[in-house]
Design a protein around this motif. Structure first.
Motif, PDB file in Angstrom:
ATOM      1  N   ILE A   1       7.340   2.652   4.913  1.00 16.90           N
ATOM      2  CA  ILE A   1       6.314   2.391   3.903  1.00 16.90           C
ATOM      3  C   ILE A   1       6.861   2.889   2.574  1.00 16.90           C
ATOM      4  N   PHE A   2       7.055   1.955   1.663  1.00 18.12           N
ATOM      5  CA  PHE A   2       7.594   2.264   0.343  1.00 18.12           C
ATOM      6  C   PHE A   2       6.473   2.072  -0.671  1.00 18.12           C
ATOM      7  N   VAL A   3       6.152   3.141  -1.390  1.00 12.56           N
ATOM      8  CA  VAL A   3       5.065   3.099  -2.364  1.00 12.56           C
ATOM      9  C   VAL A   3       5.654   3.286  -3.749  1.00 12.56           C
ATOM     10  N   GLU A   4       5.520   2.264  -4.578  1.00  8.32           N
ATOM     11  CA  GLU A   4       5.947   2.389  -5.968  1.00  8.32           C
ATOM     12  C   GLU A   4       4.777   2.972  -6.743  1.00  8.32           C
ATOM     13  N   HIS A   5       4.981   4.150  -7.277  1.00 12.16           N
ATOM     14  CA  HIS A   5       3.920   4.904  -7.951  1.00 12.16           C
ATOM     15  C   HIS A   5       3.410   4.185  -9.196  1.00 12.16           C
ATOM     16  N   ASP A   6       2.086   4.124  -9.317  1.00  9.63           N
ATOM     17  CA  ASP A   6       1.424   3.583 -10.503  1.00  9.63           C
ATOM     18  C   ASP A   6       0.315   4.557 -10.887  1.00  9.63           C
ATOM     19  N   PRO A   7       0.519   5.353 -11.933  1.00 13.37           N
ATOM     20  CA  PRO A   7      -0.478   6.362 -12.301  1.00 13.37           C
ATOM     21  C   PRO A   7      -1.813   5.764 -12.742  1.00 13.37           C
ATOM     22  N   SER A   8      -1.819   4.504 -13.167  1.00 12.02           N
ATOM     23  CA  SER A   8      -3.065   3.904 -13.636  1.00 12.02           C
ATOM     24  C   SER A   8      -4.095   3.728 -12.515  1.00 12.02           C
ATOM     25  N   LEU A   9      -3.657   3.785 -11.268  1.00 10.03           N
ATOM     26  CA  LEU A   9      -4.601   3.685 -10.149  1.00 10.03           C
ATOM     27  C   LEU A   9      -5.559   4.869 -10.102  1.00 10.03           C
ATOM     28  N   PHE A  10      -5.158   5.982 -10.709  1.00  6.02           N
ATOM     29  CA  PHE A  10      -5.950   7.203 -10.638  1.00  6.02           C
ATOM     30  C   PHE A  10      -6.711   7.486 -11.932  1.00  6.02           C
ATOM     31  N   ASP A  11      -6.690   6.535 -12.866  1.00  4.63           N
ATOM     32  CA  ASP A  11      -7.497   6.693 -14.075  1.00  4.63           C
ATOM     33  C   ASP A  11      -8.968   6.724 -13.685  1.00  4.63           C
ATOM     34  N   GLY A  12      -9.619   7.827 -13.949  1.00  5.90           N
ATOM     35  CA  GLY A  12     -11.026   7.980 -13.588  1.00  5.90           C
ATOM     36  C   GLY A  12     -11.251   8.269 -12.112  1.00  5.90           C
ATOM     37  N   ALA A  13     -10.178   8.446 -11.362  1.00  5.10           N
ATOM     38  CA  ALA A  13     -10.302   8.699  -9.925  1.00  5.10           C
ATOM     39  C   ALA A  13      -9.417   9.877  -9.514  1.00  5.10           C
ATOM     40  N   ALA A  14      -9.400  10.920 -10.329  1.00  2.00           N
ATOM     41  CA  ALA A  14      -8.561  12.084 -10.039  1.00  2.00           C
ATOM     42  C   ALA A  14      -8.951  12.756  -8.725  1.00  2.00           C
TER      43      ALA A  14
ATOM     44  N   LEU B   1       8.599   6.242   8.126  1.00  2.00           N
ATOM     45  CA  LEU B   1       9.366   6.783   7.008  1.00  2.00           C
ATOM     46  C   LEU B   1       8.598   6.380   5.753  1.00  2.00           C
ATOM     47  N   VAL B   2       8.092   7.351   5.012  1.00  2.00           N
ATOM     48  CA  VAL B   2       7.288   7.087   3.817  1.00  2.00           C
ATOM     49  C   VAL B   2       8.077   7.524   2.591  1.00  2.00           C
ATOM     50  N   ILE B   3       8.158   6.603   1.617  1.00  2.00           N
ATOM     51  CA  ILE B   3       8.843   6.886   0.356  1.00  2.00           C
ATOM     52  C   ILE B   3       7.862   6.626  -0.774  1.00  2.00           C
ATOM     53  N   LEU B   4       7.555   7.677  -1.509  1.00  2.00           N
ATOM     54  CA  LEU B   4       6.773   7.562  -2.739  1.00  2.00           C
ATOM     55  C   LEU B   4       7.787   7.572  -3.862  1.00  2.00           C
ATOM     56  N   TYR B   5       7.879   6.473  -4.603  1.00  2.00           N
ATOM     57  CA  TYR B   5       8.947   6.310  -5.589  1.00  2.00           C
ATOM     58  C   TYR B   5       8.407   6.184  -7.009  1.00  2.00           C
ATOM     59  N   THR B   6       9.142   6.769  -7.937  1.00  2.00           N
ATOM     60  CA  THR B   6       8.906   6.576  -9.364  1.00  2.00           C
ATOM     61  C   THR B   6      10.228   6.745 -10.109  1.00  2.00           C
ATOM     62  N   PRO B   7      10.421   6.006 -11.200  1.00  2.00           N
ATOM     63  CA  PRO B   7      11.623   6.236 -11.999  1.00  2.00           C
ATOM     64  C   PRO B   7      11.492   7.479 -12.885  1.00  2.00           C
ATOM     65  N   VAL B   8      10.251   7.831 -13.244  1.00  2.00           N
ATOM     66  CA  VAL B   8       9.991   8.994 -14.097  1.00  2.00           C
ATOM     67  C   VAL B   8       8.746   9.700 -13.568  1.00  2.00           C
ATOM     68  N   ALA B   9       8.869  10.988 -13.311  1.00  2.00           N
ATOM     69  CA  ALA B   9       7.745  11.753 -12.760  1.00  2.00           C
ATOM     70  C   ALA B   9       6.680  11.992 -13.834  1.00  2.00           C
ATOM     71  N   ASP B  10       5.449  12.068 -13.382  1.00  2.00           N
ATOM     72  CA  ASP B  10       4.326  12.429 -14.238  1.00  2.00           C
ATOM     73  C   ASP B  10       3.403  13.337 -13.439  1.00  2.00           C
ATOM     74  N   ARG B  11       2.299  13.753 -14.013  1.00  2.00           N
ATOM     75  CA  ARG B  11       1.381  14.672 -13.329  1.00  2.00           C
ATOM     76  C   ARG B  11       0.819  14.074 -12.047  1.00  2.00           C
TER      77      ARG B  11
ATOM     78  N   PHE C   1       2.144  11.741 -10.099  1.00  2.00           N
ATOM     79  CA  PHE C   1       3.192  11.706  -9.077  1.00  2.00           C
ATOM     80  C   PHE C   1       3.390  13.093  -8.478  1.00  2.00           C
ATOM     81  N   SER C   2       3.448  14.109  -9.335  1.00  2.00           N
ATOM     82  CA  SER C   2       3.640  15.478  -8.852  1.00  2.00           C
ATOM     83  C   SER C   2       2.502  15.920  -7.946  1.00  2.00           C
TER      84      SER C   2
END
Length: 173
Positions: A85-98, A116-126, A128-129
């Motif tokens: 399972i490969f998850v490409e991180h999109d921070p906008s999914l959590f706007d208003g849903a922290a 095997l789970v991979i959470l992927y991002t090219p640049v980390a943000d809050r 993702f962390s």
């Protein structure tokens, strides 16, 4: 089944991996692993994908799902029965849903028991962390930039007959 991200860096089944890497590195790792075509591979992205167009998707076992909200992402994990399972991180999914960060992070860890789970991002943000807190492995691949100019130390400058720019002589007036 393993995915080699870089030479000697293998991701194993039964692990939740948070990966920060340049897009070309992750695309090369996925495309370079011919064994992936034999396994059920689920690619989950949010509102947009940076890497999906570069991935070779000729395998019949390659599924793509889009999640437009944190709730849809959570549901995708609960319904997944894939080997990878490969998850490409999109921070906008959590706007208003922290409040969904903790349940989604827990779902990533839970589904990693069987996949095997991979959470992927090219640049980390809050976001993702926060999602990566429960990861078994936190991997950051930093691109090495080519050195265009030779490194000059004060010693090499003196050997060339030059004075180092950081050192000054005080003159008495």
């Amino acid at each position: 089944m393993q995915i080699e991200i870089r030479k000697g860096l293998m991701l194993q089944p039964g692990t939740f991996n948070a990966v920060i890497a340049p897009e070309r590195e992750i695309v090369a790792a996925i495309n370079g692993n011919t064994d992936l075509q034999r396994f059920l591979f689920l690619y989950i992205s949010g509102n947009y994908s940076r890497v999906l167009s570069g991935i070779n998707r000729q395998s019949k076992n390659f599924d793509v799902r889009r999640a437009f909200t944190a709730h849809q992402l959570f549901t995708s994990f609960r319904e997944a029965g894939h080997t990878v399972i490969f998850v490409e991180h999109d921070p906008s999914l959590f706007d208003g849903a922290a409040t969904m960060l903790e349940p989604v992070s827990g779902a990533l860890k839970e589904v990693a028991r069987e996949s095997l789970v991979i959470l992927y991002t090219p640049v980390a943000d809050r976001t993702f962390s926060a999602l990566a807190r429960k990861a078994d492995h936190y991997i950051e691949i930093v691109p090495v930039e080519e050195i265009r100019h030779p490194v000059r130390t004060s010693r090499t400058l003196r050997q060339c007959g030059l004075r180092p720019s950081g050192q000054r002589t005080l003159e008495v007036s």
